[in-house]
Design a protein around this motif. Structure first.
Motif, PDB file in Angstrom:
ATOM      1  N   GLU A  96      -7.894  15.672  21.470  1.00 57.71           N
ATOM      2  CA  GLU A  96      -7.350  16.298  20.271  1.00 57.71           C
ATOM      3  C   GLU A  96      -7.653  17.789  20.255  1.00 57.71           C
ATOM      4  O   GLU A  96      -6.819  18.598  19.819  1.00 57.71           O
TER       5      GLU A  96
ATOM      6  N   LEU B 225     -13.515  16.195  16.141  1.00 50.11           N
ATOM      7  CA  LEU B 225     -12.339  15.810  16.908  1.00 50.11           C
ATOM      8  C   LEU B 225     -12.705  15.283  18.290  1.00 50.11           C
ATOM      9  O   LEU B 225     -13.750  15.611  18.842  1.00 50.11           O
TER      10      LEU B 225
ATOM     11  N   ARG C 132      -2.694   9.621  16.297  1.00 51.36           N
ATOM     12  CA  ARG C 132      -4.124   9.587  16.541  1.00 51.36           C
ATOM     13  C   ARG C 132      -4.482   8.206  17.045  1.00 51.36           C
ATOM     14  O   ARG C 132      -3.669   7.282  16.977  1.00 51.36           O
TER      15      ARG C 132
END
Length: 429
Positions: free
Chosen positions: A266, A262, A290
């Motif tokens: 995030e 990640l 995202r």
């Protein structure tokens, strides 16, 4: 502010040494500075501007203080912290990498303007704050001052060329520390826009970052980027980080970066509702937003650590579900900047080199470890298909992978080897 000085009866004592219900409010204030504040600061927070959450207070032995304030003094900890200790929550200020109030105010003014006048989302503001903080941290380290405003302030006595020199020195440091021309350009753009905002507001007379991008060659990035040989953490580095982790949050930090791949922002926002564990297939982490749109990340390793942490927090009424809750009462979760700082402290403790192949060690090298592991797992799968390719008379294993194996079977093979690679990195031999 009512911070106490000199000798105190509370100096050197622990929370368990104090009979909180017998203390007057004034004595509770003194105990705040001599007992609570040092413990809070030792955890990496600023007791002068950040208010501890109830979660932190209970975890660190201050539950009796909460009880005494509520039952004997008829006040909440927030009221005690604000009215009696003499502190107050100041939005955004506590997230800045400077202790200078005017500099923090000038930085906050810029974010407020971007929020109100340009309509930036909170996630974009967090990114902007992170870029400014990287500059502020470099400026502090290079010029040995928290005050970024005085050198450019209207009516100041600092020559313009000295203000420019100080700014450029900070970017020289960033140029050495950071890999990737794009990252440096983005930080420069944020900083230049901040100074331009100050000039427009008549707080500053000069923008010392103006034209600085012409002084650096940020177009081609680092040597590693130019050669295509992108550095990453090794399995030994990951194992050292995981071994050096002192609590569940630090272990989850290493897992989130290196086992789940990640991005720091995030990681900062991870919420337990994003984890889909009750599935017949491989569990995964779900993202509504995202960088490249909605997506899912397979949870191939670390499920047990995650579930143990969630179980430990389940009875906590104040827990909002964030894996990395903010100790600051005004925020739900930590910032991207906090993720970077925690990773840097853990790396130092684990003995991970400050630079790897000429690139500063940072959270993104953990994400690159994940990508390297994934790429190598694909190579292993292709290698195992060479024999099948020969038997089928195919030109290569790649042809077998795409034409003879189902997508689900190919994915299963990749996941198996990926899981093996992660286990080898995280588990001591």
């Amino acid at each position: 502010m009512t911070e106490t000085t000199g000798t105190s009866e509370f100096a050197g004592r622990t929370p368990d040494d104090i009979s909180w219900t017998l203390l007057a409010v004034e004595e509770c204030v003194e105990a705040y500075w001599h007992v609570l504040a040092p413990a809070f600061e030792a955890d990496g927070y600023d007791p002068h501007v950040e208010r501890p959450t109830h979660e932190w207070l209970r975890t660190n032995g201050f539950r009796p203080l909460l009880y005494a304030l509520r039952e004997y003094h008829d006040r909440t900890f927030e009221e005690f912290w604000t009215d009696d200790v003499g502190l107050a929550v100041e939005d955004d200020r506590t997230t800045w990498a400077t202790d200078d109030e005017q500099t923090a105010e000038a930085l906050t003014s810029f974010l407020t303007s971007r929020r109100k006048r340009k309509g930036l989302a909170e996630s974009s503001l967090d990114t902007l704050r992170y870029r400014l903080n990287r500059y502020v941290g470099a400026y502090r380290a290079e010029n040995e001052t928290d005050d970024l405003l005085a050198p450019v302030a209207r009516g100041g006595d600092v020559p313009a060329h000295e203000a420019v020199d100080a700014c450029w020195a900070a970017f020289d440091r960033l140029h050495r520390e950071l890999d990737g021309g794009q990252t440096k350009r983005r930080i420069h753009l944020a900083v230049s826009n901040w100074y331009a905002h100050l000039v427009r507001r008549k707080w500053a007379t000069v923008n010392p970052a103006d034209g600085l991008d012409d002084e650096f060659d940020w177009s081609n990035g680092s040597d590693a980027e130019r050669t295509g040989d992108t550095p990453c953490l090794t399995a030994d580095h990951v194992r050292s980080l995981y071994t050096a982790a002192e609590d569940a949050e630090e272990r989850l930090l290493v897992l989130a970066l290196c086992a789940w791949g990640l991005r720091p922002n995030e990681v900062a926002r991870l919420d337990i509702t994003q984890f889909v564990l009750d599935t017949d297939d491989v569990p995964y982490i779900e993202f509504d937003e995202r960088k490249n749109g909605p997506g899912q990340v397979s949870l191939l390793y670390g499920r047990e650590e995650l579930e143990a942490y969630v179980d430990s927090r389940a009875s906590d009424d104040d827990w909002q579900g964030y894996l990395f809750s903010s100790p600051h009462a005004s925020r739900d979760h930590v910032s991207r900047w906090t993720v970077w700082k925690r990773f840097e402290r853990l790396s130092e403790r684990a003995g991970v080199p400050e630079r790897i192949d000429g690139v500063s060690t940072s959270p993104k090298l953990g994400r690159r470890f994940w990508y390297d592991a994934y790429s190598s797992s694909l190579d292993v799968v292709l290698g195992s298909l060479d024999e099948i390719a020969a038997e089928q008379g195919s030109s290569s294993a790649d042809v077998v992978l795409h034409n003879y194996l189902s997508e689900s079977r190919a994915r299963e093979l990749r996941r198996t080897h990926m899981r093996d690679r992660l286990e080898a990195a995280f588990e001591a031999g």
